[in-house]
Design an enzyme around this catalytic site. Structure first.
Site, PDB file in Angstrom:
ATOM      1  N   GLY A 168       0.812  -1.210   0.000  1.00  0.00           N
ATOM      2  CA  GLY A 168       0.000   0.000   0.000  1.00  0.00           C
ATOM      3  C   GLY A 168       0.845   1.259   0.000  1.00  0.00           C
ATOM      4  N   CYS A 169       0.190   2.376   0.324  1.00  0.00           N
ATOM      5  CA  CYS A 169       0.839   3.687   0.277  1.00  0.00           C
ATOM      6  C   CYS A 169       0.853   4.339   1.657  1.00  0.00           C
ATOM      7  CB  CYS A 169       0.113   4.598  -0.705  1.00  0.00           C
ATOM      8  SG  CYS A 169       0.107   3.987  -2.408  1.00  0.00           S
ATOM      9  N   LYS A 184       0.002   4.924   7.067  1.00  0.00           N
ATOM     10  CA  LYS A 184       0.272   3.818   6.149  1.00  0.00           C
ATOM     11  C   LYS A 184      -1.014   3.018   5.951  1.00  0.00           C
ATOM     12  CE  LYS A 184       3.938   1.062   6.651  1.00  0.00           C
ATOM     13  NZ  LYS A 184       4.759  -0.061   7.153  1.00  0.00           N
ATOM     14  N   ASP A 281      14.655  -5.666   7.149  1.00  0.00           N
ATOM     15  CA  ASP A 281      14.372  -4.920   5.915  1.00  0.00           C
ATOM     16  C   ASP A 281      14.955  -3.513   5.996  1.00  0.00           C
ATOM     17  OD1 ASP A 281      13.390  -4.701   3.346  1.00  0.00           O
ATOM     18  OD2 ASP A 281      11.412  -4.009   3.970  1.00  0.00           O
TER      19      ASP A 281
END
Length: 455
Positions: A168-169, A184, A281
């Site tokens: 998503g954004c 988010k 990450d």
């Protein structure tokens, strides 16, 4: 509870003994049942003086009258015992009710006070998401009403997008007309996205550190999940380095400060969290910068607690170019996997290049593969530095940072340093006013040339 029952049991026991105790005034009245005899024998001594005194004042031949009076005495005693039993049972019920009510009210008041401190609209998670309501000893995760987020982001308008991820954004939003936030939005139609949402909320709610993003709350609406953070006004390090400005705002001291901040965030995860947390990450898009370029680690959807012990059960995930070779090939995950990714970030800060560059439609090149031969050559190193910062640093400092980066991206994990060692190597290279220990001496005014009297 036991204390309340003891007096009742004692009264009932005395009543039973009175009922089975033989009349001491009757001549020759002895217990014929051996079992009855065994019960009454131990208690004969305390009762016998009273019984004998009653026999002394009883006229001869009044056995029937005595039995009748004895029965009359038992009736009030039975009534009294029954009343006492009712009283004790009532008290017991009141005590149990009070305990339950007190526990619930205490729990509710604790949650409401914690939520009030956050200043956010709260609501319960529905159904299967109740498991993440809890999350830490400090209370439940603040849940922001979906309508508040919808209004604050202007119905998630595309022009408010400040970042994009795998699920998503991220939108810029405003809550309560004053608080700027980053929201988010995750499409959780599949289990992977749902798991990342729960994982990030759970971890971030427990973590508080100046170099780790602050969680403000979360929300749920249908298949969409929302995580609300503090807004970092300068965006991500990736945007600053590889966006339109190409790193023009990032001077050498600022870049070293960002590296130091990221190292401090990682050190907290590896050394001070219990159990240790592996980010898994780390990359420039997950290092966010505020208006003063203070850096904070973000995006903990893939982070794992105690990953070294549970690596066999962890699905291989990460971003190409940042994933350590042992994790990519063998699935072996340790804190040294984060150190490798940090080394790649350090190379990006030094060289201004992306972690993986496309040479042709079918060929890509890693920044590690390209840079390693030149990083160890002092004659070549100054020529491959990002042109924005070229010739702006002390060459000794440049060599030191390059050496740290080379150690971090070693193929063998045991050759890589701990993030604490990396941190200690960077602190002396960052000016004091930016969080390090380097004292920068300002150049003094130029000395004036003395003029001879003849001129």
């Amino acid at each position: 509870m036991k204390l309340l029952l003891l007096p009742l049991l004692l009264v009932v026991q005395i009543l039973l003994l009175l009922l089975v105790q033989p009349n001491p005034s009757c001549v020759g009245a002895t217990p014929t049942d051996p079992f009855l005899s065994s019960i009454s024998a131990p208690l004969s001594s305390p009762i016998s003086p009273i019984a004998s005194s009653m026999a002394t004042f009883t006229p001869e031949g009044s056995e029937g009258h005595q039995m009748g009076s004895h029965k009359k005495m038992l009736i009030p005693l039975i009534i009294t015992c029954t009343a006492l039993g009712v009283v004790f049972l009532s008290l017991l019920c009141l005590w149990i009710y009070h305990k339950k009510f007190q526990h619930k009210s205490h729990k509710k008041s604790g949650q409401s006070s914690s939520d009030a401190e956050k200043g956010l609209a709260l609501g319960p998670f529905a159904g299967k998401f109740n498991s993440i309501r809890m999350v830490s000893k400090k209370g439940s995760v603040p849940v922001i009403e979906y309508k508040v987020l919808e209004t604050g982001t202007n119905n998630f308008l595309d022009s408010n997008i400040i970042g994009e991820g795998g699920f998503g954004c991220v939108y810029k939003g405003r809550l309560d007309d004053s608080l700027l936030v980053a929201v988010k939005k995750l499409d959780c139609a599949n289990q992977d996205a749902e798991r990342e949402f729960e994982n990030e909320v759970e971890l971030l709610h427990k973590i508080q550190h100046p170099n780790i993003i602050t969680l403000l709350g979360c929300s749920i609406n249908g298949d969409s999940r929302f995580i609300v953070y503090e807004l970092m006004h300068s965006g991500s390090l990736e945007t600053q380095l590889h966006g339109p400005s190409h790193g023009s705002a990032l001077t050498w001291p600022i870049r070293m400060k960002i590296a130091l901040d990221a190292a401090r965030g990682l050190e907290y995860l590896h050394e001070y969290c219990s159990p240790p947390v592996i980010h898994r990450d780390l990359k420039t898009s997950n290092i966010l910068l505020d208006a003063n370029f203070n850096a904070k680690l973000s995006d903990f959807g893939l982070a794992v607690a105690d990953g070294a012990k549970n690596s066999k059960n962890i699905k291989l995930s990460g971003t190409l170019g940042y994933v350590a070779p042992e994790y990519l090939l063998d699935g072996k995950l340790t804190d040294k996997s984060d150190v490798y990714a940090f080394g790649v970030v350090l190379l990006e800060l030094l060289l201004g290049r992306r972690p993986v560059e496309k040479l042709s439609p079918t060929q890509c090149q890693s920044i590690v593969t390209w840079a390693l031969p030149q990083l160890t050559d002092r004659s070549k190193l100054p020529n491959i530095v990002d042109p924005v910062i070229k010739d702006s640093m002390d060459l000794k400092h440049l060599y030191q940072v390059a050496a740290v980066a080379v150690l971090c991206v070693q193929p063998e994990p045991s050759y890589r340093p701990l993030i604490t060692d990396v941190l200690h190597s960077l602190v002396p290279l960052v000016p004091v006013d930016l969080g390090g220990t380097l004292r920068v001496t300002q150049p003094g005014p130029p000395e004036s040339t003395p003029v001879s009297p003849g001129h």
